[in-house]
Design a protein around this motif. Sequence first.
Motif, PDB file in Angstrom:
ATOM      1  N   TYR A  17       0.837  -1.208   0.000  1.00 18.03           N
ATOM      2  CA  TYR A  17       0.000   0.000   0.000  1.00 18.03           C
ATOM      3  C   TYR A  17       0.866   1.249   0.000  1.00 18.03           C
ATOM      4  O   TYR A  17       0.551   2.239  -0.594  1.00 18.03           O
ATOM      5  N   GLY A  57      -5.421  -9.668   8.639  1.00 17.43           N
ATOM      6  CA  GLY A  57      -4.247  -8.897   8.230  1.00 17.43           C
ATOM      7  C   GLY A  57      -3.310  -9.676   7.330  1.00 17.43           C
ATOM      8  O   GLY A  57      -2.251  -9.183   6.953  1.00 17.43           O
ATOM      9  N   GLY A 106      -3.813 -10.504   4.248  1.00 13.76           N
ATOM     10  CA  GLY A 106      -3.802  -9.937   2.899  1.00 13.76           C
ATOM     11  C   GLY A 106      -4.935 -10.450   2.030  1.00 13.76           C
ATOM     12  O   GLY A 106      -4.912 -10.297   0.815  1.00 13.76           O
ATOM     13  N   LYS A 107      -5.961 -11.038   2.649  1.00 13.05           N
ATOM     14  CA  LYS A 107      -7.050 -11.640   1.868  1.00 13.05           C
ATOM     15  C   LYS A 107      -7.876 -10.576   1.140  1.00 13.05           C
ATOM     16  O   LYS A 107      -8.131 -10.685  -0.058  1.00 13.05           O
ATOM     17  N   THR A 108      -8.273  -9.554   1.886  1.00  9.29           N
ATOM     18  CA  THR A 108      -9.065  -8.489   1.265  1.00  9.29           C
ATOM     19  C   THR A 108      -8.261  -7.790   0.177  1.00  9.29           C
ATOM     20  O   THR A 108      -8.798  -7.374  -0.849  1.00  9.29           O
ATOM     21  N   THR A 109      -6.948  -7.685   0.407  1.00 13.40           N
ATOM     22  CA  THR A 109      -6.088  -7.034  -0.578  1.00 13.40           C
ATOM     23  C   THR A 109      -6.129  -7.791  -1.903  1.00 13.40           C
ATOM     24  O   THR A 109      -6.163  -7.183  -2.979  1.00 13.40           O
TER      25      THR A 109
END
Length: 448
Positions: free
Chosen positions: A214, A241, A243-246
Amino acid sequence: MDGLVALGSAGLMFLAMVYVIARINLPLALIALAVSPFVFVLGHTYDRRMGQTYVRAKELESGAMKVVHEVLGAVRVVKAFGREESEERRFTQRSGESAQAHVRIAAAEGVIVLAVNVTTTVGTALVLFIGIRNVQSGALSLGQLLVVLAYLTQLYRPLETVGGLFAGLQSSFASARRALELLDEVPEVAERSAARPLKRAAGTIEFRNVSFSYNTDGPVLRDISFSIPPKTRVGIVGATGAGKTTIASLLTRFYDPVSGQILLDGIDVRDYKLADLRNQFSIVQQETVLFSTSIGENIAYARPDATQALIVEAARLANAHDFISRLPQGYRTEVGERGMTLSGGERQRIALARAFLKDAPILILDEPTSSVDVATEAAIIEAMERLMRERTTFIIAHRLTTLEHCEIFLSIEDGRLVSVRSDVSLAMRDALLLAAGEVPIQRGKADD
Ligand SMILES: Nc1ncnc2c1ncn2[C@@H]1O[C@H](COP(=O)(O)OP(=O)(O)O)[C@@H](O)[C@H]1O
Ligand SMILES: [Mg+2]
């Protein structure tokens, strides 16, 4: 526009008056003109010294409004923690700073206006002094001197107007500068000039050595590669945290990878038209955002032209029709700010109805059941299964019940893809191991 028009007419007036006085008596016109450079020097100094103050005042003003915006958006949290008074203090302090800045500006404006007036008064005094000398020596008649003095006030009035304008224009420039800063902001992702259109994707997805961060404090995804055939159900598991949503954000191009490629149907997602690409995805998130309009319009958000029959059909498929028709005004019930509030499970079912109506080939479910109770979860999962049919689906979840119907599992840990399982039991074990790390309360010895 106000400033420019006033400036233009003041300039014309000034030139006309110089001409008239010069026709009567040239030396007096020159004396009268001699003070005008000072006005511009004053104005210029003012702009240099005060320009930043105007910008700062506007910033402080929006700082105070930001507190209001934040607090009104989270009124329940503020009340629950009993922070009304401290929030009020925060607002009073910010708006106090802004008020101080405005007082400083008002004082400075007063000083510049005063300085300009003093300058023109000095000019008038000089003309009067030399004019009287001329009258005494007989070079000028008293009548001519009186006429010159009458025109002199007309000559200086534009100068005073310009003095006031320096202040007004600075305020406008400060606002314009802030607006332009916002307009110049570079978008996170840009569409290529020769972007290709996309009607409906088949749903093959491939990540090739994708890394992403990011900002500068280290990578969030590191070298992720996987490939998903169309219409596959993919479960993504991993700690908060990880990184799944990312991963989901990169798929829909809210951001672009720092390195590597993401391919949809074998073509880099950056090559598609942005609107077409995003049209291929339905996203259901943990917290569903509803707008303050009717439930029907909320469901039809992706397809505002949908008929009532289609909306009802989508709601039926999402197991939402029953609870909606029990509401006093049915699909016309207002939700959100002034309307009724819905429970987490009801909101999720509206989100699913939205996804049914959008009918996109790829589905992203980002922790869709984490804010609903177990009883509602069953109804949502049933609707989700229906929605997943014939679509490439990514489900991000912690609860195993939600993941049951997936065919491939990606386990993400600290931005790395640690395993890809197609065997359900192995995947479940991975998921269990990872999920175990998630349980915040350790079991006591008596439990073991
Ligand atoms: N918009 C953002 N700006 C900066 N860092 C972010 C942003 N969103 C997420 N992160 C960071 O990236 C990491 C991965 O976040 P995320 O993908 O949301 O995790 P997950 O969905 O697996 O819980 C976290 O360390 C998080 O703090
Ligand atoms: Mg997440």
